[in-house]
Design a protein around this motif. Structure first.
Motif, PDB file in Angstrom:
ATOM      1  N   SER A   1       0.837  -1.204   0.000  1.00 48.84           N
ATOM      2  CA  SER A   1       0.000   0.000   0.000  1.00 48.84           C
ATOM      3  C   SER A   1       0.869   1.249   0.000  1.00 48.84           C
ATOM      4  O   SER A   1       0.560   2.237  -0.671  1.00 48.84           O
ATOM      5  CB  SER A   1      -0.929   0.006   1.220  1.00 48.84           C
ATOM      6  N   GLY A   2       1.967   1.205   0.764  1.00 48.95           N
ATOM      7  CA  GLY A   2       2.883   2.344   0.795  1.00 48.95           C
ATOM      8  C   GLY A   2       3.495   2.607  -0.564  1.00 48.95           C
ATOM      9  O   GLY A   2       3.639   3.764  -0.983  1.00 48.95           O
ATOM     10  N   LYS A   3       3.860   1.543  -1.274  1.00 49.99           N
ATOM     11  CA  LYS A   3       4.432   1.699  -2.615  1.00 49.99           C
ATOM     12  C   LYS A   3       3.428   2.350  -3.555  1.00 49.99           C
ATOM     13  O   LYS A   3       3.773   3.235  -4.348  1.00 49.99           O
ATOM     14  CB  LYS A   3       4.849   0.323  -3.141  1.00 49.99           C
ATOM     15  N   GLN A   4       2.155   1.924  -3.461  1.00 46.51           N
ATOM     16  CA  GLN A   4       1.118   2.516  -4.303  1.00 46.51           C
ATOM     17  C   GLN A   4       0.898   3.989  -3.956  1.00 46.51           C
ATOM     18  O   GLN A   4       0.746   4.842  -4.837  1.00 46.51           O
ATOM     19  CB  GLN A   4      -0.189   1.746  -4.136  1.00 46.51           C
ATOM     20  N   LEU A   5       0.895   4.305  -2.672  1.00 42.16           N
ATOM     21  CA  LEU A   5       0.699   5.689  -2.233  1.00 42.16           C
ATOM     22  C   LEU A   5       1.833   6.584  -2.733  1.00 42.16           C
ATOM     23  O   LEU A   5       1.600   7.714  -3.165  1.00 42.16           O
ATOM     24  CB  LEU A   5       0.609   5.742  -0.707  1.00 42.16           C
ATOM     25  N   ALA A   6       3.059   6.073  -2.681  1.00 45.51           N
ATOM     26  CA  ALA A   6       4.199   6.848  -3.181  1.00 45.51           C
ATOM     27  C   ALA A   6       4.045   7.129  -4.673  1.00 45.51           C
ATOM     28  O   ALA A   6       4.351   8.237  -5.146  1.00 45.51           O
ATOM     29  CB  ALA A   6       5.498   6.093  -2.916  1.00 45.51           C
ATOM     30  N   GLN A   7       3.540   6.161  -5.425  1.00 46.83           N
ATOM     31  CA  GLN A   7       3.353   6.365  -6.861  1.00 46.83           C
ATOM     32  C   GLN A   7       2.273   7.406  -7.139  1.00 46.83           C
ATOM     33  O   GLN A   7       2.378   8.199  -8.078  1.00 46.83           O
ATOM     34  CB  GLN A   7       2.998   5.032  -7.535  1.00 46.83           C
ATOM     35  N   LEU A   8       1.226   7.412  -6.322  1.00 48.12           N
ATOM     36  CA  LEU A   8       0.166   8.418  -6.483  1.00 48.12           C
ATOM     37  C   LEU A   8       0.706   9.823  -6.227  1.00 48.12           C
ATOM     38  O   LEU A   8       0.383  10.768  -6.954  1.00 48.12           O
ATOM     39  CB  LEU A   8      -0.987   8.108  -5.526  1.00 48.12           C
ATOM     40  N   LEU A   9       1.525   9.966  -5.194  1.00 53.22           N
ATOM     41  CA  LEU A   9       2.098  11.275  -4.899  1.00 53.22           C
ATOM     42  C   LEU A   9       3.115  11.669  -5.967  1.00 53.22           C
ATOM     43  O   LEU A   9       3.192  12.840  -6.361  1.00 53.22           O
ATOM     44  CB  LEU A   9       2.742  11.268  -3.510  1.00 53.22           C
ATOM     45  N   LEU A  10       3.864  10.705  -6.461  1.00 53.70           N
ATOM     46  CA  LEU A  10       4.827  10.970  -7.523  1.00 53.70           C
ATOM     47  C   LEU A  10       4.134  11.499  -8.776  1.00 53.70           C
ATOM     48  O   LEU A  10       4.607  12.458  -9.398  1.00 53.70           O
ATOM     49  CB  LEU A  10       5.605   9.694  -7.848  1.00 53.70           C
ATOM     50  N   GLN A  11       3.020  10.895  -9.157  1.00 61.71           N
ATOM     51  CA  GLN A  11       2.276  11.347 -10.335  1.00 61.71           C
ATOM     52  C   GLN A  11       1.899  12.821 -10.214  1.00 61.71           C
ATOM     53  O   GLN A  11       2.001  13.592 -11.166  1.00 61.71           O
ATOM     54  CB  GLN A  11       1.010  10.507 -10.523  1.00 61.71           C
ATOM     55  N   HIS A  12       1.468  13.212  -9.021  1.00 62.93           N
ATOM     56  CA  HIS A  12       1.067  14.600  -8.793  1.00 62.93           C
ATOM     57  C   HIS A  12       2.272  15.538  -8.827  1.00 62.93           C
ATOM     58  O   HIS A  12       2.216  16.614  -9.431  1.00 62.93           O
ATOM     59  CB  HIS A  12       0.349  14.718  -7.446  1.00 62.93           C
ATOM     60  N   CYS A  13       3.356  15.131  -8.182  1.00 64.00           N
ATOM     61  CA  CYS A  13       4.498  16.026  -8.015  1.00 64.00           C
ATOM     62  C   CYS A  13       5.346  16.174  -9.276  1.00 64.00           C
ATOM     63  O   CYS A  13       6.190  17.063  -9.350  1.00 64.00           O
ATOM     64  CB  CYS A  13       5.360  15.551  -6.841  1.00 64.00           C
ATOM     65  N   ARG A  14       5.127  15.336 -10.259  1.00 62.14           N
ATOM     66  CA  ARG A  14       5.799  15.535 -11.547  1.00 62.14           C
ATOM     67  C   ARG A  14       5.377  16.859 -12.193  1.00 62.14           C
ATOM     68  O   ARG A  14       6.100  17.406 -13.030  1.00 62.14           O
ATOM     69  CB  ARG A  14       5.453  14.395 -12.506  1.00 62.14           C
ATOM     70  N   GLN A  15       4.207  17.373 -11.814  1.00 59.39           N
ATOM     71  CA  GLN A  15       3.624  18.529 -12.483  1.00 59.39           C
ATOM     72  C   GLN A  15       3.915  19.855 -11.771  1.00 59.39           C
ATOM     73  O   GLN A  15       3.410  20.893 -12.193  1.00 59.39           O
ATOM     74  CB  GLN A  15       2.102  18.341 -12.585  1.00 59.39           C
ATOM     75  N   VAL A  16       4.677  19.837 -10.689  1.00 59.21           N
ATOM     76  CA  VAL A  16       4.884  21.047  -9.896  1.00 59.21           C
ATOM     77  C   VAL A  16       6.353  21.473  -9.952  1.00 59.21           C
ATOM     78  O   VAL A  16       7.205  20.755 -10.466  1.00 59.21           O
ATOM     79  CB  VAL A  16       4.439  20.830  -8.428  1.00 59.21           C
ATOM     80  N   ASP A  17       6.635  22.664  -9.399  1.00 57.51           N
ATOM     81  CA  ASP A  17       8.019  23.150  -9.356  1.00 57.51           C
ATOM     82  C   ASP A  17       8.898  22.159  -8.600  1.00 57.51           C
ATOM     83  O   ASP A  17       8.562  21.740  -7.487  1.00 57.51           O
ATOM     84  CB  ASP A  17       8.078  24.509  -8.647  1.00 57.51           C
ATOM     85  N   GLN A  18      10.015  21.820  -9.199  1.00 60.17           N
ATOM     86  CA  GLN A  18      10.893  20.821  -8.590  1.00 60.17           C
ATOM     87  C   GLN A  18      11.870  21.476  -7.606  1.00 60.17           C
ATOM     88  O   GLN A  18      12.497  22.488  -7.927  1.00 60.17           O
ATOM     89  CB  GLN A  18      11.667  20.069  -9.666  1.00 60.17           C
ATOM     90  N   PRO A  19      12.009  20.891  -6.424  1.00 56.01           N
ATOM     91  CA  PRO A  19      12.922  21.438  -5.407  1.00 56.01           C
ATOM     92  C   PRO A  19      14.354  20.967  -5.635  1.00 56.01           C
ATOM     93  O   PRO A  19      14.633  20.161  -6.523  1.00 56.01           O
ATOM     94  CB  PRO A  19      12.365  20.857  -4.114  1.00 56.01           C
ATOM     95  N   ASP A  20      15.244  21.467  -4.806  1.00 50.24           N
ATOM     96  CA  ASP A  20      16.632  20.987  -4.819  1.00 50.24           C
ATOM     97  C   ASP A  20      16.772  19.674  -4.046  1.00 50.24           C
ATOM     98  O   ASP A  20      17.564  18.809  -4.427  1.00 50.24           O
ATOM     99  CB  ASP A  20      17.560  22.039  -4.189  1.00 50.24           C
ATOM    100  N   TYR A  21      16.002  19.552  -2.960  1.00 51.24           N
ATOM    101  CA  TYR A  21      16.095  18.365  -2.113  1.00 51.24           C
ATOM    102  C   TYR A  21      14.715  17.969  -1.591  1.00 51.24           C
ATOM    103  O   TYR A  21      13.844  18.829  -1.401  1.00 51.24           O
ATOM    104  CB  TYR A  21      16.982  18.620  -0.889  1.00 51.24           C
ATOM    105  N   LEU A  22      14.546  16.667  -1.350  1.00 49.60           N
ATOM    106  CA  LEU A  22      13.387  16.159  -0.625  1.00 49.60           C
ATOM    107  C   LEU A  22      13.812  15.840   0.801  1.00 49.60           C
ATOM    108  O   LEU A  22      14.848  15.209   1.021  1.00 49.60           O
ATOM    109  CB  LEU A  22      12.840  14.890  -1.283  1.00 49.60           C
ATOM    110  N   VAL A  23      13.009  16.266   1.771  1.00 50.14           N
ATOM    111  CA  VAL A  23      13.310  16.028   3.187  1.00 50.14           C
ATOM    112  C   VAL A  23      12.119  15.317   3.822  1.00 50.14           C
ATOM    113  O   VAL A  23      11.027  15.892   3.901  1.00 50.14           O
ATOM    114  CB  VAL A  23      13.598  17.349   3.929  1.00 50.14           C
ATOM    115  N   PRO A  24      12.265  14.067   4.242  1.00 52.90           N
ATOM    116  CA  PRO A  24      11.146  13.382   4.909  1.00 52.90           C
ATOM    117  C   PRO A  24      10.940  13.911   6.324  1.00 52.90           C
ATOM    118  O   PRO A  24      11.891  14.319   6.996  1.00 52.90           O
ATOM    119  CB  PRO A  24      11.602  11.915   4.939  1.00 52.90           C
ATOM    120  N   VAL A  25       9.685  13.907   6.752  1.00 51.34           N
ATOM    121  CA  VAL A  25       9.387  14.275   8.142  1.00 51.34           C
ATOM    122  C   VAL A  25      10.005  13.217   9.049  1.00 51.34           C
ATOM    123  O   VAL A  25       9.794  12.010   8.847  1.00 51.34           O
ATOM    124  CB  VAL A  25       7.865  14.362   8.363  1.00 51.34           C
ATOM    125  N   PRO A  26      10.793  13.610  10.039  1.00 54.83           N
ATOM    126  CA  PRO A  26      11.508  12.620  10.865  1.00 54.83           C
ATOM    127  C   PRO A  26      10.612  11.966  11.905  1.00 54.83           C
ATOM    128  O   PRO A  26       9.552  12.478  12.267  1.00 54.83           O
ATOM    129  CB  PRO A  26      12.585  13.468  11.542  1.00 54.83           C
TER     130      PRO A  26
END
Length: 212
Positions: A75-100
């Motif tokens: 389920s986590g893998k599927q959720l990551a793919q859903l978020l990836l699809q959305h974020c391909r269309q937005v301004d790209q950052p320099d880095y991704l930082v996960p919430v710790p």
């Protein structure tokens, strides 16, 4: 085709863009047309934008719950793919930082769900991941708390990892999490990153919880 959801189920997901009005800063669905919600007007957050494709409701909430609390990594893998699809269309950052996550809670759950969402997105977009934030205190669960209680709970809970400070200088950061509820965590962490020198912080999350 490697997709855990059939097309009919994917189309039934509660997309935020189905709401005619949303806060342009925190993505909160609004009852009337306005650029910002009352919370962002009264207390502007340090983050610039929330990039969030879905509302936290059925059936997405079921998938997130299975991932976080039932350890269903598919389920986590599927959720990551859903978020990836959305974020391909937005301004790209320099880095991704996960919430710790605090080490004790991570030990109990077996993984940090934000990290497991972040790495497939980073791979898909060709972006580096910085574990630039750390949780110093375990604290209490944020679940069920209001905005004020969450902010109080988060005080002094997080810090910037010293070795990553030089990389944060003037950087555009995307902070990755699963759900934005009251924006308390997003506000706290984006303030830390801006104070550490980041030029811009966006929030990338799967779902936004509507106001009660």
């Amino acid at each position: 085709n490697g997709n855990a959801l059939c097309s009919e189920c994917e189309q039934s997901l509660p997309r935020l863009d189905s709401h005619p009005w949303r806060c342009i800063q925190c993505s909160l669905p609004l009852a009337t047309e306005a650029p910002l919600c009352g919370h962002c007007v009264r207390q502007p957050p340090a983050f610039s934008r929330c990039q969030i494709p879905f509302s936290y409701s059925h059936p997405l909430d079921f998938l997130i719950h299975q991932f976080k609390y039932r350890r269903q990594l598919a389920s986590g893998k599927q959720l990551a793919q859903l978020l990836l699809q959305h974020c391909r269309q937005v301004d790209q950052p320099d880095y991704l930082v996960p919430v710790p996550m605090h080490w004790r809670k991570r030990w109990q759950s077996g993984f940090n769900h934000s990290e497991l969402l972040t790495y497939p997105i980073a791979q898909g977009l060709g972006l580096p991941v910085l574990n630039a934030l750390q949780r110093q205190h375990h604290g209490h669960s944020q679940k069920g708390l209001g905005r004020r209680e969450r902010m109080s709970n988060l005080r002094r809970a997080f810090s910037v990892t010293p070795k990553y400070r030089p990389l944060l200088a003037q950087a555009h950061i995307a902070l990755v999490d699963d759900v934005v509820t009251t924006t308390a965590t997003a506000r706290c962490l984006s303030e830390l990153l801006i104070k550490a020198g980041a030029a811009r912080v966006d929030i990338w999350a799967l779902a936004r919880t509507p106001e009660r």
